[in-house]
Motif scaffolding. Structure first.
Motif, PDB file in Angstrom:
ATOM      1  N   SER A 289      29.441  38.620  33.252  1.00  0.00           N
ATOM      2  CA  SER A 289      30.571  37.598  33.844  1.00  0.00           C
ATOM      3  C   SER A 289      31.076  36.670  32.945  1.00  0.00           C
ATOM      4  CB  SER A 289      30.007  36.989  34.947  1.00  0.00           C
ATOM      5  OG  SER A 289      28.865  36.096  34.635  1.00  0.00           O
ATOM      6  N   ALA A 290      30.552  36.534  31.867  1.00  0.00           N
ATOM      7  CA  ALA A 290      31.241  35.623  30.693  1.00  0.00           C
ATOM      8  C   ALA A 290      32.161  36.161  30.119  1.00  0.00           C
ATOM      9  CB  ALA A 290      30.066  35.106  29.752  1.00  0.00           C
ATOM     10  N   ARG A 291      32.135  37.668  30.092  1.00  0.00           N
ATOM     11  CA  ARG A 291      33.290  38.307  29.275  1.00  0.00           C
ATOM     12  C   ARG A 291      34.593  38.071  29.862  1.00  0.00           C
ATOM     13  NH1 ARG A 291      30.059  44.239  30.116  1.00  0.00           N
ATOM     14  NH2 ARG A 291      28.788  44.094  28.374  1.00  0.00           N
ATOM     15  N   LYS A 292      34.944  37.797  31.219  1.00  0.00           N
ATOM     16  CA  LYS A 292      36.328  37.659  31.562  1.00  0.00           C
ATOM     17  C   LYS A 292      36.719  36.150  30.931  1.00  0.00           C
ATOM     18  CE  LYS A 292      34.478  36.354  35.944  1.00  0.00           C
ATOM     19  NZ  LYS A 292      34.359  36.621  37.351  1.00  0.00           N
ATOM     20  N   HIS A 293      35.716  35.265  30.946  1.00  0.00           N
ATOM     21  CA  HIS A 293      36.237  34.085  30.579  1.00  0.00           C
ATOM     22  C   HIS A 293      36.421  33.885  29.188  1.00  0.00           C
ATOM     23  CE1 HIS A 293      35.037  31.538  34.249  1.00  0.00           C
ATOM     24  NE2 HIS A 293      34.195  32.321  34.393  1.00  0.00           N
ATOM     25  N   ILE A 294      35.729  34.720  28.048  1.00  0.00           N
ATOM     26  CA  ILE A 294      36.086  34.688  26.640  1.00  0.00           C
ATOM     27  C   ILE A 294      37.538  35.514  26.758  1.00  0.00           C
ATOM     28  CG2 ILE A 294      35.214  35.754  24.558  1.00  0.00           C
ATOM     29  CD1 ILE A 294      32.397  35.764  25.542  1.00  0.00           C
ATOM     30  N   ARG A 308      38.511  40.912  22.032  1.00  0.00           N
ATOM     31  CA  ARG A 308      38.037  41.166  23.427  1.00  0.00           C
ATOM     32  C   ARG A 308      37.289  42.539  23.556  1.00  0.00           C
ATOM     33  NH1 ARG A 308      39.647  43.278  28.167  1.00  0.00           N
ATOM     34  NH2 ARG A 308      41.590  44.011  27.519  1.00  0.00           N
ATOM     35  N   ARG A 309      38.120  43.624  23.242  1.00  0.00           N
ATOM     36  CA  ARG A 309      37.222  44.874  23.413  1.00  0.00           C
ATOM     37  C   ARG A 309      36.057  45.145  22.671  1.00  0.00           C
ATOM     38  NH1 ARG A 309      42.974  46.587  23.463  1.00  0.00           N
ATOM     39  NH2 ARG A 309      43.409  46.430  21.063  1.00  0.00           N
ATOM     40  N   ARG A 310      35.902  44.611  21.417  1.00  0.00           N
ATOM     41  CA  ARG A 310      34.600  44.581  20.549  1.00  0.00           C
ATOM     42  C   ARG A 310      33.534  43.613  21.358  1.00  0.00           C
ATOM     43  NH1 ARG A 310      38.047  43.331  16.374  1.00  0.00           N
ATOM     44  NH2 ARG A 310      37.070  41.119  16.076  1.00  0.00           N
ATOM     45  N   MET A 311      33.976  42.361  21.845  1.00  0.00           N
ATOM     46  CA  MET A 311      33.148  41.674  22.484  1.00  0.00           C
ATOM     47  C   MET A 311      32.660  42.266  23.910  1.00  0.00           C
ATOM     48  SD  MET A 311      32.978  39.236  25.305  1.00  0.00           S
ATOM     49  CE  MET A 311      34.662  39.095  25.624  1.00  0.00           C
ATOM     50  N   ASN A 312      33.247  43.096  24.416  1.00  0.00           N
ATOM     51  CA  ASN A 312      32.965  43.587  25.669  1.00  0.00           C
ATOM     52  C   ASN A 312      31.850  44.698  25.345  1.00  0.00           C
ATOM     53  OD1 ASN A 312      34.783  42.041  27.316  1.00  0.00           O
ATOM     54  ND2 ASN A 312      35.793  43.572  27.514  1.00  0.00           N
ATOM     55  N   ALA A 313      31.521  45.072  24.324  1.00  0.00           N
ATOM     56  CA  ALA A 313      30.480  45.984  23.963  1.00  0.00           C
ATOM     57  C   ALA A 313      29.410  45.469  23.759  1.00  0.00           C
ATOM     58  CB  ALA A 313      30.890  46.892  22.859  1.00  0.00           C
ATOM     59  N   LEU A 314      29.278  44.155  23.607  1.00  0.00           N
ATOM     60  CA  LEU A 314      27.973  43.358  23.351  1.00  0.00           C
ATOM     61  C   LEU A 314      27.232  43.331  24.428  1.00  0.00           C
ATOM     62  CD1 LEU A 314      29.575  40.368  21.055  1.00  0.00           C
ATOM     63  CD2 LEU A 314      28.559  42.536  20.309  1.00  0.00           C
ATOM     64  N   GLU A 315      25.860  43.300  24.229  1.00  0.00           N
ATOM     65  CA  GLU A 315      24.945  43.252  25.714  1.00  0.00           C
ATOM     66  C   GLU A 315      23.968  42.067  25.449  1.00  0.00           C
ATOM     67  OE1 GLU A 315      24.872  45.275  28.121  1.00  0.00           O
ATOM     68  OE2 GLU A 315      26.484  46.855  27.048  1.00  0.00           O
ATOM     69  N   ARG A 316      24.044  41.093  24.943  1.00  0.00           N
ATOM     70  CA  ARG A 316      23.216  40.053  24.652  1.00  0.00           C
ATOM     71  C   ARG A 316      24.164  38.699  24.735  1.00  0.00           C
ATOM     72  NH1 ARG A 316      18.629  40.127  20.590  1.00  0.00           N
ATOM     73  NH2 ARG A 316      20.271  39.957  19.072  1.00  0.00           N
ATOM     74  N   ASP A 357      38.017  42.648  40.886  1.00  0.00           N
ATOM     75  CA  ASP A 357      37.136  43.918  40.904  1.00  0.00           C
ATOM     76  C   ASP A 357      35.910  43.737  40.453  1.00  0.00           C
ATOM     77  OD1 ASP A 357      39.403  45.084  42.433  1.00  0.00           O
ATOM     78  OD2 ASP A 357      40.099  46.170  40.391  1.00  0.00           O
ATOM     79  N   GLN A 358      35.996  43.298  39.009  1.00  0.00           N
ATOM     80  CA  GLN A 358      34.618  43.089  38.543  1.00  0.00           C
ATOM     81  C   GLN A 358      33.565  41.966  39.177  1.00  0.00           C
ATOM     82  OE1 GLN A 358      34.315  40.568  34.846  1.00  0.00           O
ATOM     83  NE2 GLN A 358      33.043  42.160  34.079  1.00  0.00           N
ATOM     84  N   GLU A 359      34.172  40.983  39.962  1.00  0.00           N
ATOM     85  CA  GLU A 359      33.658  40.063  40.375  1.00  0.00           C
ATOM     86  C   GLU A 359      32.794  40.824  41.887  1.00  0.00           C
ATOM     87  OE1 GLU A 359      32.373  36.307  42.776  1.00  0.00           O
ATOM     88  OE2 GLU A 359      32.530  37.065  40.763  1.00  0.00           O
ATOM     89  N   ARG A 360      33.571  41.628  42.386  1.00  0.00           N
ATOM     90  CA  ARG A 360      33.111  42.159  43.664  1.00  0.00           C
ATOM     91  C   ARG A 360      31.855  43.324  43.222  1.00  0.00           C
ATOM     92  NH1 ARG A 360      38.414  42.281  45.234  1.00  0.00           N
ATOM     93  NH2 ARG A 360      39.019  44.172  44.338  1.00  0.00           N
ATOM     94  N   ARG A 361      31.892  43.711  42.218  1.00  0.00           N
ATOM     95  CA  ARG A 361      30.790  44.612  41.592  1.00  0.00           C
ATOM     96  C   ARG A 361      29.443  43.916  41.359  1.00  0.00           C
ATOM     97  NH1 ARG A 361      35.025  47.070  38.634  1.00  0.00           N
ATOM     98  NH2 ARG A 361      34.321  46.283  36.639  1.00  0.00           N
ATOM     99  N   LEU A 362      29.858  42.812  40.540  1.00  0.00           N
ATOM    100  CA  LEU A 362      28.840  41.964  39.986  1.00  0.00           C
ATOM    101  C   LEU A 362      28.088  41.382  41.155  1.00  0.00           C
ATOM    102  CD1 LEU A 362      30.346  40.451  36.883  1.00  0.00           C
ATOM    103  CD2 LEU A 362      28.415  42.403  37.121  1.00  0.00           C
ATOM    104  N   THR A 363      28.593  40.867  42.285  1.00  0.00           N
ATOM    105  CA  THR A 363      27.989  40.075  43.233  1.00  0.00           C
ATOM    106  C   THR A 363      28.009  40.713  44.578  1.00  0.00           C
ATOM    107  OG1 THR A 363      30.239  39.008  43.977  1.00  0.00           O
ATOM    108  CG2 THR A 363      29.112  37.936  42.171  1.00  0.00           C
TER     109      THR A 363
END
Length: 364
Positions: A289-294, A308-316, A357-363
């Motif tokens: 969920s932090a991805r959208k804020h960043i 942003r595209r590179r950061m969205n691939a990070l998993e930690r 859409d992402q919010e709906r998927r996550l929560t």
């Protein structure tokens, strides 16, 4: 960086330091984001909407939204639903968990809300809307908790009933009304209009807040002049730019625009926000969920989309923080202050829909 406006605003027993408010936005205005906005100049912030369905109160999603640990007062919680008794019970539930102001949602245009006749769909049924207002006020008044209302101009262009509904709500004990200058039919498309907000302001004695398309200090001044509103509420423009409240406050007080924040300051604020965000959501959900804020924070900066595209691939979480810190440090080598680039409105709106859409998927 907070710069109180010359005029404060009283709401119940609270004296708000200025008249710049953060709009409630699902998936955005959680506790960490509200705390950040208040730190950077907002005088007031309303939570994401909390459902009135009792069977969902023990869900992880609702428990996070009812978490107000460390949040500066006043704590305002928005509730949504269609049954007057359930809404009254939801108000009491949230007061028991720290809410100091209750806001009734009659403004959300989302289909998943309106299809259940909640949110802005309630504006089609004025008797039911008024029953809800009366029930919530009756539940809150004995506890000294003011009740506010957020609405749209109406359901559609042919059914703009904001003035009539606002008058009825004031008579029923509502302490403040916020009007988004669009109908439900418009969603977030087109341009907000302010004539209806001005008409609501002229009809009421209680404070009226103007909302919709306020995305700059100059636009804030224009909207205040056009509506005569007592305060303004900023929503999407604060995503990735929480310092907009300090910028507006400074401009309204002095007539001068603040320069963009120093990159070093922005980095500190954003990293603090990320750590607060991770603490609330945990490692996996917090990272996602932090991805959208960043993404919001970097989208208008040179190279922001590639980052942003590179950061969205990070998993930690720690990798996100390190990547953002390194990227901003590199940007600071060439610029002292954030070098904003133009962002198309359509792109910003598309991103808003993607994040919903992402919010709906996550929560879900």
């Amino acid at each position: 960086m907070s710069t109180p406006l010359p005029g404060t605003l009283t709401l119940g027993s609270f004296v708000l330091p200025n008249r710049l408010f953060v709009a409630p936005m699902a998936g955005v205005t959680d506790r960490p984001f509200r705390v950040l906005c208040k730190k950077l100049g907002a005088g007031y912030a309303v939570s994401e909407m909390v459902t009135s369905r009792k069977d969902l109160w023990n869900s992880l999603k609702t428990s996070r939204r009812a978490n107000h640990e460390g949040e500066p007062a006043p704590i305002s919680v928005q509730i949504a639903g269609t049954d007057a008794a359930m809404m009254a019970e939801a108000a009491a539930y949230n007061i028991d968990r720290g809410a100091q102001i209750i806001d009734i949602n009659m403004g959300c245009p989302a289909k998943k809300v309106c299809n259940k006749w909640a949110g802005s769909a309630l504006m089609q049924d004025e008797p039911l809307a008024l029953q809800i207002v009366e029930a919530v006020v009756a539940a809150c008044a004995p506890r000294g908790v003011p009740v506010t209302l957020k609405m749209r101009t109406g359901w559609c262009q042919a059914e703009k009933n904001a003035v009539a509904l606002a008058r009825a709500a004031e008579s029923a004990g509502i302490a403040m009304v916020t009007v988004h200058g669009r109908t439900r039919e418009q969603g977030y498309s087109g341009r907000a209009e302010y004539d209806t907000i001005a008409a609501v302001k002229a009809a009421l004695r209680i404070p009226v807040v103007a909302n919709g398309d306020i995305d700059s200090p100059r636009k804030a001044r224009e909207v205040l002049a056009a509506t005569g509103a007592d305060a303004i509420m900023v929503g999407r423009a604060a995503q990735g730019r929480p310092w907009i409240f300090a910028e507006i406050a400074h401009f309204l007080a002095t007539g001068e625009e603040l320069p963009a924040p120093r990159i070093a300051d922005a980095k500190r604020w954003l990293v603090e926000h990320l750590h607060d965000h991770y603490a609330l959501y945990g490692e996996l959900t917090g990272m996602r969920s932090a991805r959208k804020h960043i993404g919001w924070a970097v989208r208008a900066l040179p190279g922001g989309e590639d980052f942003r595209r590179r950061m969205n691939a990070l998993e930690r979480c720690e990798d996100q923080v390190r990547a953002l810190t390194d990227w901003l440090d590199a940007l600071a080598d060439a610029h002292e202050r954030l070098p904003y680039l133009p962002v198309a409105d359509d792109a910003a709106n598309d991103e808003q829909h993607q994040d919903e859409d992402q919010e709906r998927r996550l929560t879900a």
